[in-house]
Write a protein that holds these residues in place. Structure first.
Motif, short mmCIF file in Angstrom:
data_model
loop_
_atom_site.label_atom_id
_atom_site.label_comp_id
_atom_site.label_asym_id
_atom_site.label_seq_id
_atom_site.Cartn_x
_atom_site.Cartn_y
_atom_site.Cartn_z
N VAL A 1 -8.22 -2.44 -0.34
CA VAL A 1 -8.16 -1.20 -0.04
C VAL A 1 -8.50 -0.64 -1.46
N ASP A 2 -8.90 0.44 -1.98
CA ASP A 2 -9.06 1.34 -2.90
C ASP A 2 -8.30 2.33 -2.51
N THR B 1 -9.74 3.70 0.96
CA THR B 1 -10.76 3.33 1.43
C THR B 1 -11.04 2.17 2.03
N PHE B 2 -10.88 1.48 3.10
CA PHE B 2 -10.61 0.57 3.70
C PHE B 2 -12.12 -0.56 3.82
N MET C 1 -7.33 7.77 -11.21
CA MET C 1 -7.52 6.82 -11.56
C MET C 1 -8.02 5.95 -9.55
N LEU C 2 -8.24 4.58 -9.93
CA LEU C 2 -8.46 3.69 -8.69
C LEU C 2 -7.84 2.69 -9.01
N LEU C 3 -7.29 1.62 -8.03
CA LEU C 3 -6.32 0.44 -7.44
C LEU C 3 -7.41 -0.27 -6.74
N ARG C 4 -8.00 -1.07 -6.63
CA ARG C 4 -7.89 -2.13 -6.01
C ARG C 4 -8.09 -2.39 -5.08
N VAL D 1 0.84 -0.91 0.03
CA VAL D 1 -0.41 -0.16 -0.09
C VAL D 1 0.85 0.96 0.39
N ASP D 2 1.99 1.66 0.28
CA ASP D 2 2.63 2.48 1.12
C ASP D 2 3.65 2.72 -1.22
N GLU D 3 3.99 1.26 -1.17
CA GLU D 3 4.69 1.35 -3.34
C GLU D 3 3.24 2.22 -3.64
N ALA D 4 2.23 1.65 -3.63
CA ALA D 4 1.05 2.07 -4.03
C ALA D 4 1.02 3.67 -4.31
#
Length: 147
Positions: free
Chosen positions: A82-83, A72-73, A131-134, A49-52
């Motif tokens: 995690v979004d 968003t968790f 962008m959204l990363l899920r 998550v830190d990298e994202a």
């Protein structure tokens, strides 16, 4: 409060600033531990998550000040989702590539860490841009006590 009593998502709106990443790391670490992931697994989730988020700061926002990242968790006993939402220029996820692991040098492994830590990684482009990363990590049934 038990996790099964948590109603709805938890939303964290942070500045797109490396100085705010300690908040993200602390939340992801605490939540993943509380769900019951092991220490090593929690560490991988925190790193991913830190990298994202760092990729958003570097690539989507190009270190511009006054930008935001919204995380968003969804937290329950079966999975951790995690979004990660940014509002930078949309990009083609097919262009997001990690360098080869054999190429030993700093940087360029964030996508590798993300994909190896989470079971599902999905990129999308929301209608209002950005962008959204899920990211989704499932728990094994034996970990949840279910069959």
């Amino acid at each position: 409060m038990a996790l099964d009593e948590l109603k709805g998502p938890v939303v964290l709106d942070i500045p797109a600033d490396p100085a705010s990443m300690f908040i993200v790391r602390a939340l992801v670490g605490t939540v993943s531990e509380r769900i019951g992931f092991g220490r090593e697994e929690c560490g991988r989730l925190v790193l991913a998550v830190d990298e994202a988020c760092t990729n958003v700061i570097r690539h989507a926002y190009k270190h511009r000040e006054n930008e935001r990242i919204i995380l968003t968790f969804l937290i329950n006993l079966d999975y951790f989702q995690v979004d990660i939402r940014d509002f930078g220029p949309a990009a083609d996820p097919a262009c997001f590539v990690s360098r080869e692991l054999e190429d030993v040098r700093p940087g360029g492994l964030g996508i590798h860490f993300i994909k190896s830590a989470f079971d599902r990684t999905e990129y999308s482009v929301p209608e209002d841009g950005g962008m959204l990363l899920r990211l989704v990590k499932y728990r094994a049934k034996e970990e949840t006590g279910q069959e």
